[in-house]
Design an enzyme around this catalytic site. Sequence first.
Site, mmCIF file in Angstrom:
data_model
loop_
_atom_site.group_PDB
_atom_site.id
_atom_site.type_symbol
_atom_site.label_atom_id
_atom_site.label_comp_id
_atom_site.label_asym_id
_atom_site.label_seq_id
_atom_site.Cartn_x
_atom_site.Cartn_y
_atom_site.Cartn_z
ATOM 1 N N ILE A 1 0.474 10.051 1.798
ATOM 2 C CA ILE A 1 0.283 10.269 0.350
ATOM 3 C C ILE A 1 1.606 9.963 -0.348
ATOM 4 C CG2 ILE A 1 -0.459 11.905 -1.438
ATOM 5 C CD1 ILE A 1 -1.184 13.888 0.802
ATOM 6 N N HIS A 2 1.591 9.086 -1.307
ATOM 7 C CA HIS A 2 2.834 8.903 -2.071
ATOM 8 C C HIS A 2 2.614 8.456 -3.515
ATOM 9 C CE1 HIS A 2 2.151 4.659 -1.237
ATOM 10 N NE2 HIS A 2 2.853 4.450 -2.321
ATOM 11 N N ARG A 3 1.380 8.056 -3.874
ATOM 12 C CA ARG A 3 1.164 7.519 -5.225
ATOM 13 C C ARG A 3 1.481 8.562 -6.282
ATOM 14 N NH1 ARG A 3 0.536 2.346 -5.436
ATOM 15 N NH2 ARG A 3 -0.810 1.554 -3.825
ATOM 16 N N ARG B 1 9.162 10.654 -1.943
ATOM 17 C CA ARG B 1 8.646 11.166 -3.228
ATOM 18 C C ARG B 1 7.822 12.436 -3.008
ATOM 19 N NH1 ARG B 1 6.206 9.766 -8.234
ATOM 20 N NH2 ARG B 1 6.959 7.650 -8.327
ATOM 21 N N ASP C 1 -3.384 7.007 0.418
ATOM 22 C CA ASP C 1 -3.496 6.462 -0.936
ATOM 23 C C ASP C 1 -2.704 5.159 -1.051
ATOM 24 O OD1 ASP C 1 -0.891 7.376 -1.008
ATOM 25 O OD2 ASP C 1 -1.201 8.804 -2.638
#
Length: 391
Positions: A231-233, A264, A304
């Site tokens: 997950i990073h968006r 992030r 994502d």
Amino acid sequence: MTDAIGSNGNKKVLKWMSIVGARPQFVKLGPVCRAIDEHNRQAGSQQINHVILHTGQHYDHEVSGLLFSQLGLPEPNYMLSAGSGSAGVQMARMMARMERALSVEKPDWVVVYGDTNSTLVGALLAARMKFPLAHVEAGCRSLDSGMPEEQNRIVADHLSRLLLTPSKSTVENLQKEGIGSGADPHKRRAVAVGDVMYDTLLQNLPLAQKFATEALEGLGFEKGNYYLLTIHRAENTDNPERLRTILQAASSLDLPVLFPVHPRTKHVLQAAKISPNGAVRCVPPLGYLEMLALGGNAKKILTDSGGVQKEAFYLGIPCVTLREQTEWPETVELGANRLGGVSAQSIREAVFGVQNEDWSHATPYGDGKSAQKIVNEIVNASEDKFQSVSH
Ligand code: UD1
């Protein structure tokens, strides 16, 4: 324009500047570097002088230096160290420093990759300074104009003279916007060269497979008995509640979940004091080879990331996309990928719904020889005197 003379008669040496800065761009650059080397070795070919500029958008070892070494990339000629900050601060740093590098190098082509802030800055400056621009992975659209990546790719596509797309559907996306169609007043060329990340995967998979067993044992996981989660968006991390929901869904599955945490995401987890429960094993970001090894042995992949969706497809591992839309619709149409959305229930349904099938008959993203086509297209476009086309 450079006026160097090649060793092969009086053909001009073509100078390209590749602009990269974030993890997926290093993955795309690998096969392009190889293809340029092969091209330069061919007798009588027009030589390419490849200058690499790294904006420094990604700077942590796990998301930058490690990939450069695993992918055998040459040291960048320029390292701008733009680093983190708000989007405006980050891009302003890149812009001032990149302008100086472009003024010194005066490349015949600027080549940008994907959809990051580094892509956007490279595209804007190339257009403003009147250097012909080529965009690798052009034409992707999520139709979500709030996404930074969608904004970046739209601008890069509209400013490019040569649009090197991963699939037929991405060429069609561009044509709908008037790019590359017969009626395009700017005579931009859009061509499906295939997905360069497929080249990277094919080139590195044998090596990744060699240490898959060791990687699994190191983590205490067994083949096919865990999920892999990334997950990073911004759309998923900027709202901590959304991140919390995704992690709750992941921790309620029937198998342990391996979760390499992007920088992030790590910042948000720490700031919001979210600690995933025991079923979710957080580890630092994986190298490219570890990601292939561990992704290729997972039961399913939840992500994502655009790149990881395609890698799952190439590896034959069912994928759930933790978003409402995808830039890779072919993977969904083929049944290899399901849109899980971001509610705990929809994610669980998608995970249990997507099934393992053989998609190897389908090749929507080319044949793994995309980098060679990219090199040929840019060399041919130079010979065609694309320079006569104005922005
Ligand atoms: C960027 C791209 C995204 C791409 C992703 C791959 C944009 C808008 N987004 O997202 O399209 O899929 O890279 O990873 O360009 N940080 C670190 N160390 C690093 C890099 C980032 O700690 O090495 C942290 C910083 O706090 C930074 C934050 O992560 O502010 C976000 O980084 P940024 O580069 O802006 O975007 P990504 O989320 O990585």
